[in-house]
Every structure is written in structure tokens, then in C-alpha cells.
Design a protein around this motif. Structure first.
Motif, PDB file in Angstrom:
ATOM      1  N   THR A  14       9.699   8.124  -3.521  1.00  0.00           N
ATOM      2  CA  THR A  14      10.766   7.291  -4.080  1.00  0.00           C
ATOM      3  C   THR A  14      12.014   8.101  -4.405  1.00  0.00           C
ATOM      4  O   THR A  14      13.023   7.521  -4.795  1.00  0.00           O
ATOM      5  N   ARG A  85       8.116   1.990 -13.655  1.00  0.00           N
ATOM      6  CA  ARG A  85       8.511   0.587 -13.841  1.00  0.00           C
ATOM      7  C   ARG A  85       9.863   0.293 -13.196  1.00  0.00           C
ATOM      8  O   ARG A  85      10.052  -0.747 -12.557  1.00  0.00           O
ATOM      9  N   CYS A  87      11.251   1.877 -10.671  1.00  0.00           N
ATOM     10  CA  CYS A  87      11.064   1.902  -9.216  1.00  0.00           C
ATOM     11  C   CYS A  87      10.382   0.629  -8.731  1.00  0.00           C
ATOM     12  O   CYS A  87      10.749   0.074  -7.688  1.00  0.00           O
ATOM     13  N   SER A  88       9.416   0.152  -9.489  1.00  0.00           N
ATOM     14  CA  SER A  88       8.703  -1.071  -9.102  1.00  0.00           C
ATOM     15  C   SER A  88       9.627  -2.280  -9.114  1.00  0.00           C
ATOM     16  O   SER A  88       9.622  -3.076  -8.174  1.00  0.00           O
ATOM     17  N   ASN A  91      12.095  -1.917  -6.185  1.00  0.00           N
ATOM     18  CA  ASN A  91      11.445  -2.212  -4.897  1.00  0.00           C
ATOM     19  C   ASN A  91      11.183  -3.701  -4.739  1.00  0.00           C
ATOM     20  O   ASN A  91      11.385  -4.259  -3.662  1.00  0.00           O
ATOM     21  N   PHE A  92      10.717  -4.343  -5.801  1.00  0.00           N
ATOM     22  CA  PHE A  92      10.411  -5.767  -5.717  1.00  0.00           C
ATOM     23  C   PHE A  92      11.665  -6.567  -5.375  1.00  0.00           C
ATOM     24  O   PHE A  92      11.659  -7.404  -4.465  1.00  0.00           O
ATOM     25  N   THR A 123       4.151  -2.580  -4.482  1.00  0.00           N
ATOM     26  CA  THR A 123       4.879  -2.741  -5.733  1.00  0.00           C
ATOM     27  C   THR A 123       4.055  -3.523  -6.744  1.00  0.00           C
ATOM     28  O   THR A 123       3.988  -3.157  -7.922  1.00  0.00           O
ATOM     29  N   THR A 126       1.454  -1.367  -8.373  1.00  0.00           N
ATOM     30  CA  THR A 126       1.908  -0.420  -9.392  1.00  0.00           C
ATOM     31  C   THR A 126       2.249  -1.170 -10.656  1.00  0.00           C
ATOM     32  O   THR A 126       2.307  -0.685 -11.708  1.00  0.00           O
TER      33      THR A 126
END
Length: 126
Positions: A14, A85, A87-88, A91-92, A123, A126
Motif C-alpha cells: 500500500t 483503517r 487504507c481500507s 481502497n473501498f 478490503t 481487513t
């Protein structure tokens, strides 16, 4: 230096992948939008493309910097959880927008759609 573990591979990925994305977005913004099937004949479309890729690039820069920092701050687990969190969520939103564009604006290549679903699935995990 960091030790090779699953979480460090996540942070390394990431950190590097958004960096590549930023480079492409900022160097060739109009061509980036053309990949998604948008006609760039009108000036307003080219302006919107440049605005979109610069906005997206800013989010990718933030994710890349946070992941790179988390990669080297192994002792601070609270910071690493926050980065995971961020990054998630990033990404989402990112890949959900790609899927919406695929279904409602212009169909993308099947390989890209598989990547979008894979990224969303990872995603959610995580």
C-alpha cells in the motif's frame, strides 16, 4: 530496516502501488481517463479529467505516505491500526467507484473488473 511479515508486506504494497498510480495520474491525466472509456474531445471533459486525477492522486499520496511511515514504525501498533483503517476506507471507496463506473457508465475490461472485486474482497477482510 523492517522484517518480512504479512503486515509489513501489506504496508509495503500500500506504499508502492499508490505511488505508481500517482506517477501515472500526474504525468498523463487525460490518457488515464481515456482508459476508462471516456471521450476526451471536449475541453470540459479534459478539465474534469485533470481535476479527477489530481484529487485521486492526493488521496493516493496520503495512503502511500502513511503506509511508508507505518512500515518503519513497528513498535507503535496504535498508529499501524489507524493506517490499516485509512487504507481500507480508501481502497473501498476507490474500487467501489471503479465498479460503479463499470456498471453505470462504460464497461471495463473483464480483467480490471476481477481486480476491482478482488480488492474489495481483500478490503472487507481487513
Amino acid at each position: 530496516m523492517f522484517k518480512l511479515s504479512l503486515i509489513n508486506i501489506f504496508f509495503l504494497t500500500t506504499c508502492v502501488m499508490p505511488g505508481i498510480s500517482v506517477f501515472i495520474y500526474l504525468c498523463i491525466p487525460v490518457e488515464t481517463v481515456r482508459v476508462f472509456g471516456v471521450s476526451i474531445a471536449a475541453q470540459s471533459t479534459r478539465d474534469a479529467a485533470q481535476l479527477w486525477v489530481r484529487t485521486t492522486a492526493n488521496g493516493d499520496i496520503l495512503v502511500s505516505l502513511l503506509s511508508g511511515t507505518a512500515l518503519y514504525k513497528e513498535a507503535d501498533w496504535n498508529f499501524r491500526q489507524i493506517v490499516i483503517r485509512v487504507c481500507s476506507i480508501s481502497n473501498f471507496v476507490h474500487f467501489a467507484c471503479f465498479l460503479c463506473h463499470h456498471y453505470f457508465v462504460a464497461p471495463h475490461h473483464v480483467g480490471l473488473v476481477v481486480v476491482y472485486y478482488s480488492a474489495l474482497f481483500m478490503t472487507v477482510l481487513t
